[in-house]
Design an enzyme around this catalytic site. Structure first.
Site, mmCIF file in Angstrom:
data_model
loop_
_atom_site.group_PDB
_atom_site.id
_atom_site.type_symbol
_atom_site.label_atom_id
_atom_site.label_comp_id
_atom_site.label_asym_id
_atom_site.label_seq_id
_atom_site.Cartn_x
_atom_site.Cartn_y
_atom_site.Cartn_z
ATOM 1 N N PRO A 89 74.409 51.976 64.209
ATOM 2 C CG PRO A 89 72.882 52.692 65.860
ATOM 3 C CD PRO A 89 74.281 52.861 65.376
ATOM 4 C CD GLU A 116 70.091 58.799 71.808
ATOM 5 O OE1 GLU A 116 69.491 58.571 70.746
ATOM 6 O OE2 GLU A 116 70.140 57.986 72.750
ATOM 7 N NE ARG A 154 85.984 32.203 62.609
ATOM 8 C CZ ARG A 154 86.147 30.923 62.886
ATOM 9 N NH1 ARG A 154 86.503 30.623 63.739
ATOM 10 N NH2 ARG A 154 85.873 29.877 62.249
ATOM 11 C CG ASP A 169 84.670 28.660 59.271
ATOM 12 O OD1 ASP A 169 84.157 27.544 59.451
ATOM 13 O OD2 ASP A 169 85.315 29.273 60.132
HETATM 14 C C1 9D3 Z 1 67.755 54.158 71.428
HETATM 15 C C2 9D3 Z 1 68.455 55.293 70.810
HETATM 16 N N1 9D3 Z 1 68.325 55.212 69.373
HETATM 17 C C3 9D3 Z 1 67.229 55.988 68.804
HETATM 18 C C4 9D3 Z 1 66.662 57.070 69.577
HETATM 19 C C5 9D3 Z 1 69.546 55.618 68.680
HETATM 20 C C6 9D3 Z 1 70.744 54.869 69.039
HETATM 21 C C7 9D3 Z 1 71.893 55.569 69.343
HETATM 22 C C8 9D3 Z 1 73.044 54.883 69.683
HETATM 23 C C9 9D3 Z 1 70.771 53.494 69.071
HETATM 24 C C10 9D3 Z 1 71.933 52.813 69.429
HETATM 25 C C11 9D3 Z 1 73.056 53.505 69.742
HETATM 26 C C12 9D3 Z 1 74.303 52.796 70.122
HETATM 27 N N2 9D3 Z 1 74.587 51.701 69.184
HETATM 28 C C13 9D3 Z 1 75.712 51.630 68.480
HETATM 29 O O1 9D3 Z 1 76.567 52.471 68.618
HETATM 30 C C14 9D3 Z 1 75.885 50.556 67.530
HETATM 31 C C15 9D3 Z 1 75.024 49.483 67.136
HETATM 32 C C16 9D3 Z 1 73.717 49.099 67.574
HETATM 33 O O2 9D3 Z 1 73.086 49.679 68.453
HETATM 34 N N3 9D3 Z 1 73.143 48.015 66.979
HETATM 35 C C17 9D3 Z 1 73.769 47.292 66.004
HETATM 36 N N4 9D3 Z 1 74.977 47.624 65.573
HETATM 37 C C18 9D3 Z 1 75.584 48.699 66.142
HETATM 38 S S1 9D3 Z 1 77.091 49.271 65.704
HETATM 39 C C19 9D3 Z 1 77.034 50.506 66.797
#
Ligand code: 9D3
Length: 251
Positions: A89, A116, A154, A169
């Site tokens: 994220p 986490e 693709r 595309d």
């Molecule tokens: C809710 C917990 N968050 C803050 C306290 C941290 C958090 C940790 C791990 C939020 C999401 C995740 C798991 N997400 C991913 O591994 C992830 C992800 C995503 O959540 N949103 C968009 N792209 C991606 S790529 C990997």
């Protein structure tokens, strides 16, 4: 193109092999996909791959060593190193430009986190890039990884039946698509625009381009800011805007 993925849910990730464009790429041997479970590369007798965060706080953190050992096994199997992309994220937003960049290479390794997060030392030492699927909270990197595999598959030459499609595309990536209609010509939801039934292909092409530009102006003005319209396109958009102002009088 060879894609390897590190995930605690390898069976789930490999489901995409059974469907659509990824399935086709695999059957054509233009694409190969392998999923690796870090639980198979831990020295812990209970196959643990996570632990509590230093400094305290909620949740668990994926340990570096099982991920590093998995990556080593992948590089042994590939016979070479490949770009390592961490699903995160905190990553750069994955988009069509990223898909094109990845499709131009010979493959890559996707690392899917859970819990986490991942021990920063693994990221610092092994990740070439961190990629995000966008601003939403998911429970792990598997769905973003599947999304990336689909978008790249693709673009591999020959995987899409129609060679035109991928090129179209990539233009469709710069602006939004025009609306589509199919039979019947009229139903309870309304009638198909007359022009599409006219058989006048030049006027239809012009109408579609105008609709595409107009929708982009309405819904994704950020996309228009990023491109240069030629004079013809500018004129089509001006026409659309004038007609729109007539249809929707502002107070
Ligand atoms: C809710 C917990 N968050 C803050 C306290 C941290 C958090 C940790 C791990 C939020 C999401 C995740 C798991 N997400 C991913 O591994 C992830 C992800 C995503 O959540 N949103 C968009 N792209 C991606 S790529 C990997």
């Amino acid at each position: 193109m060879r894609i390897d993925a590190i995930t605690l849910f390898p069976e789930w990730l490999l489901e995409i092999e059974r469907y659509g464009v990824v399935g086709r790429g695999l059957r054509q041997n233009r694409l190969s996909l392998a999923a690796w479970n870090p639980r198979d590369y831990t020295s812990d007798p209970t196959r643990r791959v996570d632990d509590r965060p230093y400094g305290g706080g909620p949740g668990m953190v994926m340990q570096s060593a099982p991920l590093a050992a998995t990556l080593e096994a992948i590089e042994r199997a590939r016979g070479a190193s490949a770009p390592v992309l961490l699903m995160s994220p905190q990553g750069e937003r994955f988009d069509q430009r990223w898909a094109e960049r990845l499709a131009a290479g010979s493959g890559f390794v996707l690392v899917c986190g859970r819990y986490e997060g991942i021990d920063q030392r693994f990221i610092d030492r092994h990740a070439d890039a961190e990629l995000s699927a966008g601003d939403m909270v998911l429970s792990g990197g598997e769905l973003p990884a599947m999304m990336i595999i689909d978008a790249v598959a693709r673009l591999i030459a020959g995987v899409l039946g129609d060679a035109r499609s991928a090129a179209e595309d990539s233009f469709a990536n710069a602006i939004l698509d025009h609306p589509h209609y199919t039979r019947p010509p009229a139903d309870e939801a309304g009638a198909v625009p007359d022009i599409l039934l006219s058989g006048d292909h030049a006027r239809i092409a012009r109408w579609r381009e105008k609709q595409a530009l107009g929708r982009t102006w309405l819904r994704r003005p950020d996309l228009l800011d990023a491109i240069e319209l030629d004079q013809r396109q500018q004129a089509l958009l001006t026409e659309f805007v004038a007609e729109y102002a007539e249809r929707v009088p502002r107070p």
